[in-house]
Design a protein around this motif. Structure first.
Motif, mmCIF file in Angstrom:
data_model
loop_
_atom_site.group_PDB
_atom_site.id
_atom_site.type_symbol
_atom_site.label_atom_id
_atom_site.label_comp_id
_atom_site.label_asym_id
_atom_site.label_seq_id
_atom_site.Cartn_x
_atom_site.Cartn_y
_atom_site.Cartn_z
ATOM 1 N N ILE A 112 0.890 -1.257 0.078
ATOM 2 C CA ILE A 112 -0.058 0.014 0.014
ATOM 3 C C ILE A 112 0.811 1.203 -0.038
ATOM 4 O O ILE A 112 1.707 1.362 0.857
ATOM 5 N N GLN A 113 0.834 2.109 -0.930
ATOM 6 C CA GLN A 113 1.272 3.217 -1.007
ATOM 7 C C GLN A 113 0.325 4.714 -0.807
ATOM 8 O O GLN A 113 -0.539 4.646 -1.271
ATOM 9 N N LEU A 114 0.977 5.508 -0.047
ATOM 10 C CA LEU A 114 0.228 6.784 0.139
ATOM 11 C C LEU A 114 0.870 7.937 -0.158
ATOM 12 O O LEU A 114 2.108 7.944 0.154
ATOM 13 N N GLU A 115 0.249 8.891 -0.723
ATOM 14 C CA GLU A 115 0.915 10.263 -0.929
ATOM 15 C C GLU A 115 1.139 11.173 0.409
ATOM 16 O O GLU A 115 0.231 10.865 1.230
ATOM 17 N N PHE A 116 2.088 11.879 0.352
ATOM 18 C CA PHE A 116 1.835 12.748 1.603
ATOM 19 C C PHE A 116 0.780 13.714 1.564
ATOM 20 O O PHE A 116 0.199 14.059 0.541
ATOM 21 N N ARG A 117 0.397 14.069 2.801
ATOM 22 C CA ARG A 117 -0.495 15.020 3.032
ATOM 23 C C ARG A 117 0.154 16.279 3.626
ATOM 24 O O ARG A 117 0.832 16.392 4.341
ATOM 25 N N GLU A 118 0.003 17.368 2.835
ATOM 26 C CA GLU A 118 0.734 18.610 2.931
ATOM 27 C C GLU A 118 -0.025 19.658 3.829
ATOM 28 O O GLU A 118 0.566 20.475 4.751
ATOM 29 N N ASP A 119 -1.340 19.777 3.953
ATOM 30 C CA ASP A 119 -2.152 20.261 4.399
ATOM 31 C C ASP A 119 -1.972 19.994 6.124
ATOM 32 O O ASP A 119 -1.981 19.201 6.510
ATOM 33 N N ALA A 120 -2.256 21.171 7.024
ATOM 34 C CA ALA A 120 -2.068 21.046 8.191
ATOM 35 C C ALA A 120 -3.017 20.308 8.954
ATOM 36 O O ALA A 120 -3.091 19.321 9.927
ATOM 37 N N LEU A 121 -4.281 20.514 8.194
ATOM 38 C CA LEU A 121 -5.553 19.634 8.763
ATOM 39 C C LEU A 121 -5.894 18.772 7.629
ATOM 40 O O LEU A 121 -5.885 18.963 6.371
ATOM 41 N N PHE A 122 -6.255 17.436 7.909
ATOM 42 C CA PHE A 122 -6.425 16.449 7.149
ATOM 43 C C PHE A 122 -8.024 16.379 6.679
ATOM 44 O O PHE A 122 -8.808 15.506 7.298
ATOM 45 N N GLU A 123 -8.370 17.379 5.917
ATOM 46 C CA GLU A 123 -9.503 17.319 5.358
ATOM 47 C C GLU A 123 -9.371 17.695 3.753
ATOM 48 O O GLU A 123 -8.364 17.899 3.183
ATOM 49 N N ALA A 124 -10.594 17.446 3.107
ATOM 50 C CA ALA A 124 -10.666 17.635 1.629
ATOM 51 C C ALA A 124 -10.285 19.110 1.345
ATOM 52 O O ALA A 124 -11.356 19.928 1.300
#
Length: 313
Positions: free
Chosen positions: A110-122
């Protein structure tokens, strides 16, 4: 000692010597991967750890003994250049003949991309101008490298490790395959244990120090609300800290997970003015004893720390 007993002992050592020498020399990058490889090699041999516990994998200076371990390696198992970009060059220089396996790139991972935002929302990324945080990824690859925190990935990797070892050491193939099967069964039981521990605190919001846990979050459908820092390579910007503080206060975040090796002042700043509790987690298990039991202990410790922190409210 009688001559007969001495002769028997000498013969046993002489016979056992070549078998020991023929065992593959194996090097691994970080402690969790070392644990998985040690599980597969149990009863056959012990892998060498390249990056010592407590060190930051992204940047590391090899000790002479670690460089020697790479030079002597027949096989190398590592997460990949997304975690340790410097190790790619070291492998080319020190271990050009070794069979190198980047676990993040093997089939089934399983590969996931980085989440760049401070808050994990759409969010629409065009709405954010926090380029200092986004640039933290320039030294790394496109994928979040903390893939070992997915027990699903760990089970996949056990099979891959057993296959690679069997290819270079067919004499011990049965042992490798049996150990991998045993390791998978243990992780399947571990997954059920984690689910049972987390079920009572589902729905409570928490923040992590840096975005290292989304593989764990994805496996267990237990998402964090945000991260103080996008990575452990640099401190977050003031704008990011302010955004996280707002989330903690306005959404009544219950828990903020800190890490022992990073700036506690940042966590204190985020907690200021809220009733959130702080928990301590280490995604590398730096304080755990090396060996086959480190990986399940790492997942248990992470789960227990999260559950305790969320239970506090």
């Amino acid at each position: 000692m009688s001559r007969t007993l001495f002769s028997l002992c000498f013969t046993a050592v002489f016979i056992a010597g070549p078998a020991y020498a023929d065992r593959p020399q194996v090097a691994v990058d970080i402690s969790p991967v070392h644990s998985l490889v040690a599980q597969v090699m149990e009863g056959v041999g012990v892998p060498d750890l390249i990056i010592q516990p407590g060190a930051t994998p992204h940047e590391y200076s090899l000790r002479p003994s670690e460089a020697t371990a790479l030079q002597n390696a027949d096989l190398v198992f590592w997460v990949g250049p997304d975690l340790t970009p410097w190790l790619a060059e070291a492998l080319e220089t020190l271990a050009p003949a070794a069979v190198s396996t980047s676990l993040l790139e093997v089939d089934g991972t399983i590969q996931l991309e980085f989440r760049e935002d401070a808050l994990f929302e759409a969010h629409d990324h065009s709405d954010h101008d926090d380029h200092d945080d986004h640039d933290d990824h320039d030294d790394h690859g496109a994928h979040d490298p903390h893939a070992w925190l997915s027990p699903t990935n760990a089970m996949t990797w056990l099979d891959v490790i057993a296959g690679r070892l069997s290819a270079v050491d067919p004499v011990n193939s049965d042992a490798y395959l049996a150990n991998a099967a045993s390791g998978r069964a243990a992780i399947e039981a571990l997954i059920e244990e984690v689910e049972a521990t987390l079920d009572p605190v589902r729905g409570r919001e928490f923040i992590v120090f840096h975005d290292a846990y989304q593989y764990f979050e994805t496996d267990f459908d237990f998402a964090a609300s945000g991260a103080i820092s996008v990575s452990d390579a640099s401190d977050p910007s003031p704008a990011r800290i302010a955004e996280i503080r707002g989330q903690v206060v306005e959404h009544r975040v219950v828990c903020v997970l800190a890490e022992p090796q990073f700036n506690p002042g940042l966590v204190a700043t985020v907690l200021e003015g809220s009733e959130a509790q702080m928990g301590i987690v280490d995604p590398l298990g730096s304080d755990l004893e090396l060996g086959s039991e480190l990986y399940p202990q790492l997942i248990r410790h992470l789960t227990a720390a999260l559950a305790r922190c969320l239970h506090a409210q």
